[in-house]
Motif scaffolding. Structure first.
Motif, PDB file in Angstrom:
ATOM      1  N   PHE A  98      -1.265  12.335  10.050  1.00 16.18           N
ATOM      2  CA  PHE A  98      -2.229  11.254   9.897  1.00 16.18           C
ATOM      3  C   PHE A  98      -2.162  10.218  11.014  1.00 16.18           C
ATOM      4  O   PHE A  98      -3.113   9.447  11.193  1.00 16.18           O
ATOM      5  CB  PHE A  98      -2.029  10.549   8.546  1.00 16.18           C
ATOM      6  CG  PHE A  98      -2.219  11.431   7.355  1.00 16.18           C
ATOM      7  CD1 PHE A  98      -2.936  12.617   7.445  1.00 16.18           C
ATOM      8  CD2 PHE A  98      -1.681  11.083   6.123  1.00 16.18           C
ATOM      9  CE1 PHE A  98      -3.112  13.438   6.337  1.00 16.18           C
ATOM     10  CE2 PHE A  98      -1.847  11.898   5.013  1.00 16.18           C
ATOM     11  CZ  PHE A  98      -2.564  13.069   5.126  1.00 16.18           C
ATOM     12  N   ARG A  99      -1.047  10.203  11.752  1.00 18.90           N
ATOM     13  CA  ARG A  99      -0.808   9.172  12.774  1.00 18.90           C
ATOM     14  C   ARG A  99      -0.915   7.760  12.187  1.00 18.90           C
ATOM     15  O   ARG A  99      -1.328   6.832  12.874  1.00 18.90           O
ATOM     16  CB  ARG A  99      -1.794   9.339  13.938  1.00 18.90           C
ATOM     17  CG  ARG A  99      -1.770  10.712  14.602  1.00 18.90           C
ATOM     18  CD  ARG A  99      -0.470  10.961  15.319  1.00 18.90           C
ATOM     19  NE  ARG A  99      -0.412  12.284  15.938  1.00 18.90           N
ATOM     20  CZ  ARG A  99      -0.812  12.538  17.177  1.00 18.90           C
ATOM     21  NH1 ARG A  99      -1.301  11.566  17.923  1.00 18.90           N
ATOM     22  NH2 ARG A  99      -0.725  13.753  17.665  1.00 18.90           N
ATOM     23  N   ASP A 100      -0.554   7.652  10.919  1.00 18.52           N
ATOM     24  CA  ASP A 100      -0.565   6.351  10.245  1.00 18.52           C
ATOM     25  C   ASP A 100       0.827   5.756  10.373  1.00 18.52           C
ATOM     26  O   ASP A 100       1.643   5.778   9.453  1.00 18.52           O
ATOM     27  CB  ASP A 100      -0.955   6.537   8.776  1.00 18.52           C
ATOM     28  CG  ASP A 100      -1.121   5.206   8.049  1.00 18.52           C
ATOM     29  OD1 ASP A 100      -0.869   4.155   8.670  1.00 18.52           O
ATOM     30  OD2 ASP A 100      -1.489   5.228   6.858  1.00 18.52           O
ATOM     31  N   TYR A 101       1.113   5.214  11.556  1.00 22.99           N
ATOM     32  CA  TYR A 101       2.456   4.727  11.848  1.00 22.99           C
ATOM     33  C   TYR A 101       2.883   3.542  10.983  1.00 22.99           C
ATOM     34  O   TYR A 101       4.055   3.465  10.604  1.00 22.99           O
ATOM     35  CB  TYR A 101       2.566   4.366  13.332  1.00 22.99           C
ATOM     36  CG  TYR A 101       2.280   5.538  14.254  1.00 22.99           C
ATOM     37  CD1 TYR A 101       2.815   6.797  14.008  1.00 22.99           C
ATOM     38  CD2 TYR A 101       1.468   5.388  15.367  1.00 22.99           C
ATOM     39  CE1 TYR A 101       2.558   7.874  14.830  1.00 22.99           C
ATOM     40  CE2 TYR A 101       1.195   6.462  16.209  1.00 22.99           C
ATOM     41  CZ  TYR A 101       1.743   7.706  15.937  1.00 22.99           C
ATOM     42  OH  TYR A 101       1.472   8.752  16.755  1.00 22.99           O
ATOM     43  N   PRO A 102       2.001   2.593  10.654  1.00 19.72           N
ATOM     44  CA  PRO A 102       2.444   1.486   9.785  1.00 19.72           C
ATOM     45  C   PRO A 102       2.935   1.959   8.409  1.00 19.72           C
ATOM     46  O   PRO A 102       3.979   1.527   7.938  1.00 19.72           O
ATOM     47  CB  PRO A 102       1.190   0.612   9.667  1.00 19.72           C
ATOM     48  CG  PRO A 102       0.426   0.894  10.908  1.00 19.72           C
ATOM     49  CD  PRO A 102       0.645   2.356  11.185  1.00 19.72           C
ATOM     50  N   THR A 103       2.164   2.853   7.769  1.00 11.64           N
ATOM     51  CA  THR A 103       2.577   3.348   6.459  1.00 11.64           C
ATOM     52  C   THR A 103       3.867   4.156   6.561  1.00 11.64           C
ATOM     53  O   THR A 103       4.781   4.002   5.746  1.00 11.64           O
ATOM     54  CB  THR A 103       1.463   4.216   5.846  1.00 11.64           C
ATOM     55  OG1 THR A 103       0.290   3.423   5.672  1.00 11.64           O
ATOM     56  CG2 THR A 103       1.897   4.773   4.494  1.00 11.64           C
ATOM     57  N   ALA A 104       3.946   5.018   7.577  1.00 11.74           N
ATOM     58  CA  ALA A 104       5.148   5.829   7.753  1.00 11.74           C
ATOM     59  C   ALA A 104       6.365   4.953   8.017  1.00 11.74           C
ATOM     60  O   ALA A 104       7.457   5.211   7.492  1.00 11.74           O
ATOM     61  CB  ALA A 104       4.944   6.810   8.905  1.00 11.74           C
ATOM     62  N   SER A 105       6.202   3.906   8.809  1.00 14.80           N
ATOM     63  CA  SER A 105       7.318   2.998   9.096  1.00 14.80           C
ATOM     64  C   SER A 105       7.737   2.236   7.847  1.00 14.80           C
ATOM     65  O   SER A 105       8.929   2.048   7.596  1.00 14.80           O
ATOM     66  CB  SER A 105       6.919   2.022  10.204  1.00 14.80           C
ATOM     67  OG  SER A 105       6.585   2.718  11.385  1.00 14.80           O
ATOM     68  N   THR A 137       0.828  -1.211   0.000  1.00 18.27           N
ATOM     69  CA  THR A 137       0.000   0.000   0.000  1.00 18.27           C
ATOM     70  C   THR A 137       0.861   1.259   0.000  1.00 18.27           C
ATOM     71  O   THR A 137       0.615   2.204  -0.754  1.00 18.27           O
ATOM     72  CB  THR A 137      -0.927   0.011   1.225  1.00 18.27           C
ATOM     73  OG1 THR A 137      -1.735  -1.169   1.206  1.00 18.27           O
ATOM     74  CG2 THR A 137      -1.824   1.231   1.222  1.00 18.27           C
ATOM     75  N   ALA A 138       1.887   1.271   0.855  1.00 15.65           N
ATOM     76  CA  ALA A 138       2.741   2.455   0.966  1.00 15.65           C
ATOM     77  C   ALA A 138       3.471   2.733  -0.340  1.00 15.65           C
ATOM     78  O   ALA A 138       3.498   3.882  -0.816  1.00 15.65           O
ATOM     79  CB  ALA A 138       3.740   2.260   2.103  1.00 15.65           C
ATOM     80  N   ASN A 173       2.650  11.305   7.438  1.00 16.53           N
ATOM     81  CA  ASN A 173       2.007  10.106   7.983  1.00 16.53           C
ATOM     82  C   ASN A 173       2.283   9.926   9.471  1.00 16.53           C
ATOM     83  O   ASN A 173       1.415   9.473  10.217  1.00 16.53           O
ATOM     84  CB  ASN A 173       2.463   8.869   7.203  1.00 16.53           C
ATOM     85  CG  ASN A 173       1.712   8.690   5.912  1.00 16.53           C
ATOM     86  OD1 ASN A 173       0.576   8.234   5.887  1.00 16.53           O
ATOM     87  ND2 ASN A 173       2.345   9.068   4.809  1.00 16.53           N
ATOM     88  N   GLU A 207       1.137   3.812  -3.312  1.00 16.68           N
ATOM     89  CA  GLU A 207       0.565   5.151  -3.162  1.00 16.68           C
ATOM     90  C   GLU A 207       1.619   6.250  -3.255  1.00 16.68           C
ATOM     91  O   GLU A 207       1.345   7.335  -3.775  1.00 16.68           O
ATOM     92  CB  GLU A 207      -0.167   5.254  -1.823  1.00 16.68           C
ATOM     93  CG  GLU A 207      -0.896   6.577  -1.619  1.00 16.68           C
ATOM     94  CD  GLU A 207      -1.733   6.591  -0.355  1.00 16.68           C
ATOM     95  OE1 GLU A 207      -2.257   7.657  -0.015  1.00 16.68           O
ATOM     96  OE2 GLU A 207      -1.856   5.518   0.285  1.00 16.68           O
TER      97      GLU A 207
END
Length: 212
Positions: free
Chosen positions: A193-200, A3-4, A189, A7
């Motif tokens: 967004f606090r989207d830690y999985p995508t940011a990681s 996904t990361a 992120n 996108e």
């Protein structure tokens, strides 16, 4: 990861393109400067090295804000290039040109210092011997100076490309939304967004790509 990368792959491409161009420009600018300091500066060598390092004493953010002022629409720099009709849109700020200029300037010392260290270690008698054997200055540079300075070229390239590829400040302050790099995506992120999985996933993918 799928996904990361699906996108944000344009940000990856943009980051490596900007970092690559900035690294090449830093090499083109930094090599003659380092060569002059190593071989031609004489008693001014210490002062010139200080002038190369001195901007780093100021905040990275402050230096980038300074470039924002220098490249503003009403600045003399923009007016000069507009007079030469070099700017199709009539501006530099908020374009990819401004981002690359900021990256090149901010990371130029990381290119100059390794180059200087490599060039300074070259024995001048080798170049003198080449001249005594009727080598032209171009041939002496190509056969002696450039190969012996290659460790500095490699070190400077790595030290410039790696931080430039992950930078987010220059794209944020000098570019537009179309110039966002992968560092901006990671920051957004993580913080907004606090989207830690995508940011990681983006962070690890960036480290892996740079390592390769």
């Amino acid at each position: 990861y799928a996904t990361a990368l699906s996108e944000y792959w344009p940000a990856f491409v943009r980051s490596f393109a900007y970092a690559g161009i900035a690294t090449l420009l830093a090499l083109i600018i930094g090599y003659p400067l380092a060569y002059f300091i190593a071989f031609r500066s004489g008693r001014w060598r210490g002062l010139m090295l200080i002038l190369v390092i001195a901007p780093s004493f100021a905040s990275f953010l402050l230096r980038t804000y300074a470039w924002k002022t220098i490249l503003a629409d009403e600045s003399p720099v923009t007016s000069f290039f507009n007079a030469l009709h070099f700017l199709p849109d009539g501006r530099i700020l908020n374009t990819s040109i401004a981002v690359i200029a900021g990256l090149t300037y901010n990371f130029l010392p990381f290119m100059v210092l390794p180059l200087y260290a490599a060039l300074e270690r070259i024995d001048p008698r080798l170049i003198e011997a080449a001249n005594d054997l009727y080598a032209s200055p171009t041939t002496a540079f190509r056969k002696i100076t450039w190969p012996l300075s290659m460790p500095g070229v490699v070190a400077g390239t790595l030290l410039t490309f790696i931080p430039a590829g992950g930078d987010d400040v220059n794209a944020e302050l000098l570019g537009s939304t179309k110039d966002r790099m992968v560092g901006n995506a990671i920051q957004t992120n993580f913080i907004e967004f606090r989207d830690y999985p995508t940011a990681s996933a983006l962070s690890f993918a960036l480290m892996a790509a740079i390592l390769v």
